[in-house]
Design an enzyme around this catalytic site. Structure first.
Site, short mmCIF file in Angstrom:
data_model
loop_
_atom_site.label_atom_id
_atom_site.label_comp_id
_atom_site.label_asym_id
_atom_site.label_seq_id
_atom_site.Cartn_x
_atom_site.Cartn_y
_atom_site.Cartn_z
N PRO A 1 13.50 -54.68 -54.28
CA PRO A 1 13.46 -55.61 -53.15
C PRO A 1 13.56 -54.87 -51.83
O PRO A 1 13.86 -53.67 -51.79
CB PRO A 1 14.71 -56.46 -53.38
CG PRO A 1 15.67 -55.54 -54.08
CD PRO A 1 14.83 -54.58 -54.90
N ALA A 2 13.33 -55.59 -50.74
CA ALA A 2 13.41 -55.00 -49.40
C ALA A 2 14.83 -54.52 -49.12
O ALA A 2 15.81 -55.14 -49.54
CB ALA A 2 13.00 -56.02 -48.36
N GLU B 1 0.45 -58.45 -35.53
CA GLU B 1 1.42 -59.53 -35.76
C GLU B 1 2.65 -59.28 -34.90
O GLU B 1 3.24 -58.19 -34.97
CB GLU B 1 1.91 -59.46 -37.20
CG GLU B 1 1.13 -60.23 -38.20
CD GLU B 1 1.73 -60.10 -39.59
OE1 GLU B 1 1.93 -61.13 -40.22
OE2 GLU B 1 2.01 -58.98 -40.04
N TRP C 1 11.40 -58.63 -46.70
CA TRP C 1 12.70 -59.23 -46.37
C TRP C 1 12.60 -60.66 -45.86
O TRP C 1 13.60 -61.34 -45.75
CB TRP C 1 13.42 -58.38 -45.31
CG TRP C 1 12.54 -58.07 -44.13
CD1 TRP C 1 11.81 -56.94 -43.92
CD2 TRP C 1 12.25 -58.94 -43.01
NE1 TRP C 1 11.08 -57.05 -42.77
CE2 TRP C 1 11.34 -58.26 -42.17
CE3 TRP C 1 12.68 -60.22 -42.63
CZ2 TRP C 1 10.85 -58.81 -40.99
CZ3 TRP C 1 12.18 -60.78 -41.47
CH2 TRP C 1 11.29 -60.07 -40.66
N GLY D 1 3.93 -57.05 -48.09
CA GLY D 1 4.48 -56.23 -47.00
C GLY D 1 3.38 -55.85 -46.03
O GLY D 1 2.37 -56.56 -45.91
N SER D 2 3.57 -54.72 -45.39
CA SER D 2 2.64 -54.35 -44.31
C SER D 2 1.35 -53.76 -44.88
O SER D 2 1.33 -53.19 -45.99
CB SER D 2 3.32 -53.33 -43.40
OG SER D 2 3.60 -52.15 -44.13
N CYS E 1 4.11 -64.21 -42.58
CA CYS E 1 2.79 -63.58 -42.45
C CYS E 1 1.69 -64.62 -42.22
O CYS E 1 0.57 -64.25 -41.89
CB CYS E 1 2.49 -62.70 -43.65
SG CYS E 1 2.87 -63.52 -45.18
N GLU F 1 -0.38 -58.62 -50.88
CA GLU F 1 -0.32 -59.69 -49.88
C GLU F 1 0.21 -59.04 -48.61
O GLU F 1 1.40 -58.73 -48.51
CB GLU F 1 0.59 -60.81 -50.41
CG GLU F 1 0.31 -62.13 -49.74
CD GLU F 1 1.19 -62.33 -48.53
OE1 GLU F 1 0.74 -61.96 -47.42
OE2 GLU F 1 2.31 -62.82 -48.70
#
Ligand code: ADP
Length: 493
Positions: free
Chosen positions: A183-184, A395, A158, A238-239, A294, A260
């Site tokens: 998508p998110a 993070e 997002w 994402g995570s 990120c 990523e």
């Protein structure tokens, strides 16, 4: 308040499958909220496994013709997509700001940043050449040809609703792949608007398909793609836990993967650095998008001799940041994306303070006349931060700058690398020998030397270790969507 755009067709509120705009198979919808107020202002389909399967069916059917379309023709379509994105910068910028919360100037900046990838890959499409190999034996012609991998699935986050879509879909189309995309759930509207413009640019039916889904149904949709052998690649931002899950789940069909994932970027200021430049670099890299990137510095190490001066300069700049909704033209920091995000920031700051860190400025939520919503957090500087604190290990993804003092280069390199993550790293120094020592020693996919703003369409973006693998942007970004076929012809003599 509903969002009104100059071009209302950018808000289809539907999935796009096989060239048709359609609802989800069971007509369920997902609400989209403004992070500034948590007010719901739009709805999109909450898709099912059946929608996901249909998207793969049409993407698979569209692949042979798209693959055979000459690269120059594909490039022209992608170039038109770029032109349409650029000409809709106002509408798209407002859309991003509304659903994601970043200040309008940043929203518009993201649109142009996204477009730069689309333009780049339109150009790269025509340069996906192969090689003629010098044959080691007589009578043979040996070739290395590049081919698109097939149907690819793109799953996006997002924080950059336009750029993440552009960085994945443009190279896929350029390579000759067809696409299914989810998508998110927090920011589905921008991606639908971009797909609408791709349709207008002439991307043929079935080549680009998008289905939106709630967090509850994300796995239902994506599992279909993971299990389907016709999907040849997953590209994900994402995570790290979700990235690892995708890697595990795609093993049975041995898909190509680009992941990523999370970062934990160190930002190191040596006592020989240009201090003002270092503060400038930190402001840009730490506070862009409210710290929700990120590649944001997450651990700031400052050498003894300059520590106090650096913190003073930093606190003055952080204290001057304007926190406000995206609609306020003065806004520099908007709301965080949702309650979960603000809770995490608050938890990290409380944990640091309980372990001995000191708040220099900020350190609390904001709710006042200028920021009437629930998701604002004050830009914060912490000092006396150490490696045991949560904010050093995970993070924070918010406007918090945690500063740690260090003495020697060896100590700081060891500290910077003492993390499973390896996306971005930054350092400021004017010692040329140290510069190259550090550039070699830092375990990360991206290194900024005396520079805080690193991303560019011409540069390879991606990480090492738990930050994932694969590169986006640059000529390397196209390779992720292609494989090499070796062709050998004999009996030439
Ligand atoms: P964040 O915590 O920043 O939201 P996530 O990794 O959870 O990062 O989400 C990134 C993307 O991955 C989103 O599109 C989300 O819907 C998707 N996602 C989350 N969980 C899953 C899952 N179990 N399977 C597939 N996709 C998922």
């Amino acid at each position: 308040m509903p969002l009104s755009l100059q071009n209302q067709t950018l808000l289809p509120g539907r999935n796009f499958i096989g060239g048709e705009w359609c609802g989800s198979a069971d007509d369920r919808t997902l609400s989209v909220a403004d992070p500034a107020t948590d007010e719901v202002f739009a709805a999109v389909p909450d898709s099912t496994a059946a929608d996901a399967r249909r998207a793969v069916d049409v993407a698979h059917a569209a692949f042979p013709a798209w693959r055979k379309t000459p690269a120059k023709q594909r490039a022209q379509i992608i170039k038109r997509w770029n032109d349409l994105i650029v000409s809709h910068v106002e509408d798209l910028g407002r859309l991003i700001s509304r659903e994601q919360g970043k200040p309008l100037a940043e929203g518009k900046g993201e649109v142009l940043y996204a477009a730069s990838y689309v333009e780049w890959f339109a150009e790269e499409a025509t340069r996906a050449d192969g090689d003629v190999i010098a044959a080691p034996v007589p009578g043979r012609r040996m070739l290395a040809l590049r081919e698109p991998v097939g149907v690819i699935a793109a799953i996006t986050p997002w924080n950059f609703p336009a750029a993440m879509i552009a960085r994945k879909i443009a190279p896929a189309l350029a390579a000759g792949c067809t696409v299914v995309c989810k998508p998110a759930e927090d920011t589905p509207l921008t991606s639908l608007a971009l797909v609408r413009l791709a349709e207008q640019a002439g991307v043929p039916p079935g080549v680009l398909n998008i289905v939106t889904a709630s967090r509850e149904r994300a796995a239902e949709v994506v599992d279909v793609w993971l299990d389907d052998a016709r999907v040849r690649k997953i590209t994900f931002t994402g995570s790290t836990p979700v990235g690892k899950h995708l890697a595990r789940r795609s093993a049975d069909t041995l898909k190509k993967l680009s992941l990523e994932l999370g970062g934990n970027a160190p930002f190191i200021v040596f006592d020989d650095a240009d201090l003002d430049a270092a503060v400038d670099g930190l402001m840009v890299s730490k506070f862009r998008n409210g710290g929700q990137t990120c590649v944001c510095p997450n651990r700031i190490y400052v050498q003894d001799k300059v520590h106090d001066a650096f913190v003073d300069k930093l606190a003055a700049r952080v204290g001057a940041l304007v926190v406000a909704p995206a609609t306020n033209p003065a806004a520099q920091i908007g709301p965080m994306i949702n309650a979960r995000a603000v809770d995490k920031i608050e938890r990290h700051v409380k944990n640091a303070v309980s372990r001995g860190a000191r708040v220099v400025i900020g350190g609390e939520r904001i709710r006042n006349e200028q920021c009437p919503g629930p998701n604002y957090y004050a830009p914060t500087v912490l000092v006396d931060v150490d490696a045991s604190m949560d904010c050093s290990c995970e993070e924070t993804f918010g406007p918090v700058a945690p500063v740690t003092r260090f003495s020697t280069e060896a100590d700081v390199v060891a500290a910077a690398n003492a993390t499973p993550f390896g996306l971005a790293a930054y350092f400021y120094s004017n010692d040329v020998r140290r510069i190259w020592r550090l550039a070699d020693a830092l375990e990360s996919g991206i290194v900024g030397i005396n520079e805080g703003a690193l991303a560019a369409e011409a540069a390879p973006f991606g990480g090492v270790k738990d930050s994932g693998y694969g590169r986006e942007g640059s000529r390397y970004g196209l390779e992720e969507y292609m494989h090499i076929k070796y062709v050998c012809q004999g009996l030439l003599d």
